[in-house]
Design a protein around this motif. Structure first.
Motif, PDB file in Angstrom:
ATOM      1  N   VAL A  90       0.840  -1.204   0.000  1.00 40.85           N
ATOM      2  CA  VAL A  90       0.000   0.000   0.000  1.00 40.85           C
ATOM      3  C   VAL A  90       0.876   1.255   0.000  1.00 40.85           C
ATOM      4  N   GLU A  91       1.915   1.242   0.805  1.00 40.97           N
ATOM      5  CA  GLU A  91       2.777   2.417   0.936  1.00 40.97           C
ATOM      6  C   GLU A  91       3.661   2.641  -0.288  1.00 40.97           C
ATOM      7  N   ASN A  92       4.210   1.578  -0.839  1.00 43.72           N
ATOM      8  CA  ASN A  92       5.209   1.712  -1.897  1.00 43.72           C
ATOM      9  C   ASN A  92       4.682   1.562  -3.318  1.00 43.72           C
ATOM     10  N   GLU A  93       3.434   1.134  -3.460  1.00 46.25           N
ATOM     11  CA  GLU A  93       2.868   1.003  -4.802  1.00 46.25           C
ATOM     12  C   GLU A  93       1.467   1.634  -4.850  1.00 46.25           C
ATOM     13  N   PRO A  94       1.345   2.900  -4.440  1.00 48.41           N
ATOM     14  CA  PRO A  94       0.024   3.543  -4.372  1.00 48.41           C
ATOM     15  C   PRO A  94      -0.672   3.660  -5.727  1.00 48.41           C
ATOM     16  N   GLU A  95       0.105   3.661  -6.790  1.00 47.87           N
ATOM     17  CA  GLU A  95      -0.481   3.771  -8.131  1.00 47.87           C
ATOM     18  C   GLU A  95      -1.414   2.604  -8.456  1.00 47.87           C
ATOM     19  N   LEU A  96      -1.247   1.488  -7.812  1.00 51.57           N
ATOM     20  CA  LEU A  96      -2.093   0.323  -8.064  1.00 51.57           C
ATOM     21  C   LEU A  96      -3.500   0.488  -7.499  1.00 51.57           C
TER      22      LEU A  96
END
Length: 73
Positions: free
Chosen positions: A65-71
């Motif tokens: 959630v923190e490192n791939e918010p674009e998903l």
């Protein structure tokens, strides 16, 4: 083909991460599954990079959630 214990463990880890993503973000399992399988985290776990599959599933879900918010858009 028979799955190894590591394959089964990683599959169970994926299920736990997907369930946690669904709970954390209040999204349905189908959406959480799609997000997980499009993530870099999924590839890292599948390939056994950095021993990442030894981390707790809750930590890994929060990390995604923190490192791939674009998903999540």
């Amino acid at each position: 083909m028979k799955k190894s214990a590591v394959d089964i463990y990683r599959q169970d880890l994926a299920i736990d991460i997907i369930s946690e993503l669904s709970r954390m973000r209040k999204i349905d399992i189908r959406s959480a599954t799609d997000i997980y399988y499009r993530s870099r985290l999924c590839n890292q776990i599948a390939e056994g990079h950095y021993g990442i599959d030894n981390f707790d599933y809750k930590y890994l879900a929060a990390d995604l959630v923190e490192n791939e918010p674009e998903l999540f858009k």
